[in-house]
Design an enzyme around this catalytic site. Structure first.
Site, PDB file in Angstrom:
ATOM      1  N   HIS A 219       1.041  -1.554   0.343  1.00 27.49           N
ATOM      2  CA  HIS A 219       0.129   0.146  -0.132  1.00 27.49           C
ATOM      3  C   HIS A 219       0.970   0.810  -0.251  1.00 27.49           C
ATOM      4  O   HIS A 219       2.022   1.183   0.482  1.00 27.49           O
ATOM      5  CB  HIS A 219      -0.966   0.033   1.199  1.00 27.49           C
ATOM      6  CG  HIS A 219      -1.771   0.891   0.933  1.00 27.49           C
ATOM      7  ND1 HIS A 219      -1.395   2.306   2.100  1.00 27.49           N
ATOM      8  CD2 HIS A 219      -3.419   0.762   0.696  1.00 27.49           C
ATOM      9  CE1 HIS A 219      -2.681   3.220   1.753  1.00 27.49           C
ATOM     10  NE2 HIS A 219      -4.077   2.360   0.821  1.00 27.49           N
ATOM     11  N   ASP A 296       3.193  -4.816   8.053  1.00 24.46           N
ATOM     12  CA  ASP A 296       1.771  -3.467   7.562  1.00 24.46           C
ATOM     13  C   ASP A 296       0.448  -4.668   8.002  1.00 24.46           C
ATOM     14  O   ASP A 296      -0.134  -5.591   7.195  1.00 24.46           O
ATOM     15  CB  ASP A 296       0.837  -2.747   6.719  1.00 24.46           C
ATOM     16  CG  ASP A 296      -0.051  -2.356   6.222  1.00 24.46           C
ATOM     17  OD1 ASP A 296      -0.902  -2.960   6.994  1.00 24.46           O
ATOM     18  OD2 ASP A 296       0.158  -1.624   4.804  1.00 24.46           O
ATOM     19  N   GLN A 299      -5.106  -5.145   6.386  1.00 23.77           N
ATOM     20  CA  GLN A 299      -5.436  -6.494   6.027  1.00 23.77           C
ATOM     21  C   GLN A 299      -5.659  -7.621   6.922  1.00 23.77           C
ATOM     22  O   GLN A 299      -6.906  -8.651   5.730  1.00 23.77           O
ATOM     23  CB  GLN A 299      -5.350  -6.120   4.812  1.00 23.77           C
ATOM     24  CG  GLN A 299      -5.254  -5.179   3.593  1.00 23.77           C
ATOM     25  CD  GLN A 299      -6.803  -4.404   3.478  1.00 23.77           C
ATOM     26  OE1 GLN A 299      -7.947  -5.750   3.719  1.00 23.77           O
ATOM     27  NE2 GLN A 299      -6.680  -3.390   3.583  1.00 23.77           N
ATOM     28  N   LYS A 322     -10.134  -0.952   9.749  1.00 23.14           N
ATOM     29  CA  LYS A 322     -11.007  -1.412   9.404  1.00 23.14           C
ATOM     30  C   LYS A 322     -11.651  -3.862  10.467  1.00 23.14           C
ATOM     31  O   LYS A 322     -11.020  -4.706   9.543  1.00 23.14           O
ATOM     32  CB  LYS A 322      -9.609  -2.008   8.230  1.00 23.14           C
ATOM     33  CG  LYS A 322      -9.160  -1.308   7.107  1.00 23.14           C
ATOM     34  CD  LYS A 322      -7.886  -1.404   6.671  1.00 23.14           C
ATOM     35  CE  LYS A 322      -7.683  -0.543   5.319  1.00 23.14           C
ATOM     36  NZ  LYS A 322      -8.482   0.381   4.799  1.00 23.14           N
ATOM     37  N   CYS A 460      -5.203   2.673  -4.277  1.00 21.44           N
ATOM     38  CA  CYS A 460      -3.711   2.693  -3.269  1.00 21.44           C
ATOM     39  C   CYS A 460      -2.120   1.494  -3.258  1.00 21.44           C
ATOM     40  O   CYS A 460      -1.483   1.874  -2.869  1.00 21.44           O
ATOM     41  CB  CYS A 460      -3.457   3.276  -1.669  1.00 21.44           C
ATOM     42  SG  CYS A 460      -4.819   5.126  -1.205  1.00 21.44           S
TER      43      CYS A 460
END
Length: 501
Positions: A219, A296, A299, A322, A460
């Site tokens: 991302h 990260d 997700q 999220k 993104c």
């Protein structure tokens, strides 16, 4: 295919799409993480019954025949009374409830609205997830009866708000498998967490000739902050290429690692391809060269259990929105030795011990990195979201989502001219696609007429799309409350679009 058929087809417990992690059911107790029962005078429940339905009424789940779990009125310990103040939330100390998507759906009010005359089909979970009533009620309850600033007040409501805020920190530590709440820094979200690491740790540890390895599937929020700090420190950002199926090229990764590598920044799950990299193995290899690893998890955290100590990640970041929590709240985990070496990124209240015009002394971490008034209600909402998610058997959730994704892949293959991007064997339910003869924005507008929400654009993640020669694509992204029937509606609408020409 119906929800019941998908559920029946699961068989026994599945390990889900992340073989490098040990199965974790619910939230594991972590030694040294204190509990923070709070006397806040408002309810928060993980009972999955509809408030308008008589207690004990069976929840319709096709052939699954599940009934709503009994629950308790105050699992988060936020209501007065002896039982609510004697220990951690039942959802965090007992066995998780059985799972079905219908149980989850009953908790999420927005899923029952109409859009353009059709029942909403929310397939934009990669952008943001919808909020269960437990989160909505926690936010309303906080502002209605407990609103106060934290840490510096001597009055009752300040103490109560502080206890709720720090209870949220402890819950995040348990959720991520961190050793202590002190390893958790609250931020606005994944983007701010990465920028904090780039500006605080990066400025102090990066210099001319140093390498920052970043896979092509990342991302933008895990690319741009590194470019900014690299320009400032004269380090360089080195892209790690992808294989045709959307997996990271691990041979290339191994070749790119060197004693110049100071940091590897990678996602735990791709927002555009769904790819789940072998994070533990990649981290272990980076550590051989003395490099730090930032993961990260934006997700990932909603789809499968995460154990940062098992991954051995130096940094792990995620966003609450999220994860069925409010916007504007997220968390950064960092190893204690790394966190203690980080200088403050922002200055102001809350992060100091004393201030005068000759010398300022700072508070210890994590408060050192939390200047100003934090998003207190956001933490309350995040705590409610974690309680809600972990009230389900997370292995059952992962198994259901894996089966739902397989059904979606098969169903979308029947749409003429549709091409799915990425086919990595380990992935979450992110389905990015192109449709011959139609631009992504037009696809999204067509689907919206049928009440189906998908995302269109570059997501993104322009380098990842460029890997496939694309500038934009459409994306449907799944969550635990989605059903096979919703996937079938998506497919039927896309088939109608093709027929309409």
């Amino acid at each position: 295919m119906t929800t019941a058929e998908v559920t029946r087809g699961l068989g026994g417990p599945a390990t889900g799409p992340v073989p490098q992690q040990s199965p974790v059911q619910g939230v594991q107790a972590v030694p040294g993480v204190p509990q923070h029962p709070s006397p806040l005078p408002y309810p928060q429940s993980t009972d999955h019954t509809d408030p308008a339905v008589t207690a004990g009424t069976a929840v319709p789940t096709g052939s699954a025949g599940l009934t709503a779990p009994a629950g308790t009125a105050d699992p988060a310990g936020l209501v007065g009374g002896a039982e609510s103040r004697t220990g951690p939330a039942p959802a965090l100390r007992g066995q998780p409830a059985a799972f079905s998507p219908e149980l989850a759906r009953r908790d999420v009010p927005i899923l029952h609205r109409l859009v353009n005359g059709h029942p909403l089909v929310w397939l934009d979970n990669g952008a943001t997830t919808q909020k269960p009533r437990q989160v909505i009620e926690a936010l309303a309850g906080f502002y209605g009866s407990a609103n106060s600033n934290i840490h510096r007040g001597a009055h009752t409501m300040a103490r109560e708000a502080t206890e709720a805020f720090e209870a949220g920190r402890a819950a995040v530590a348990r959720f991520l498998g961190a050793a202590s709440p002190d390893d958790i820094v609250f931020v606005r979200g994944t983007t701010e967490g990465i920028n904090l690491v780039a500006q605080s740790w990066g400025r102090a540890n990066l210099g001319p000739g140093d390498d920052i390895l970043v896979p092509v599937l990342e991302h933008h929020s895990n690319i741009v902050p590194w470019q900014m700090v690299a320009k400032e420190t004269r380090a360089r950002v080195v892209p790690v290429p992808l294989r045709p199926d959307g997996r990271i090229d691990l041979d290339a990764y191994a070749d790119l690692l060197s004693m110049r590598t100071q940091l590897v920044a990678l996602s735990h799950a791709s927002n555009v391809l769904g790819t789940v990299p072998p994070v533990r193995e990649m981290t272990a290899l980076a550590h051989r060269y003395g490099a730090k690893v930032l993961v990260d998890g934006a997700q990932a955290v909603a789809h499968f259990p995460v154990d940062v100590q098992d991954l051995d990640a130096d940094f792990y970041v995620f966003s609450g929105h999220k994860l069925f929590a409010p916007t504007g709240i997220g968390a950064l985990y960092a190893k204690p030795d790394v966190l203690r070496e980080m200088a403050p990124w922002q200055g102001g209240g809350n992060m100091i011990e004393s201030v005068d015009f000759t010398r300022t002394t700072y508070a210890p971490v994590p408060h050192l990195l939390e200047a100003g008034t934090g998003h207190i209600s956001g933490v309350v909402g995040l705590l409610a979201a974690l309680n809600w998610l972990t009230s389900f058997d997370r292995d059952a959730v992962t198994a259901y989502e894996t089966a739902l994704m397989a059904h979606a892949q098969q169903a979308l293959a029947t749409v003429p001219g549709l091409e799915l991007l990425g086919s990595a064997p380990e992935r979450i339910g992110v389905l990015t696609f192109t449709l011959a003869g139609h631009d992504p924005a037009g696809i999204a507008e067509w689907l919206d007429r049928d009440g189906i929400a998908v995302r269109a654009g570059h997501h993104c993640a322009q380098p990842a799309l460029a890997h496939y020669g694309l500038a934009s694509a459409a994306r449907a992204s799944l969550a635990l409350y989605n059903t096979p029937e919703e996937v079938d509606k998506l497919v039927a609408s896309l088939q109608q679009l093709q027929q309409a020409g």
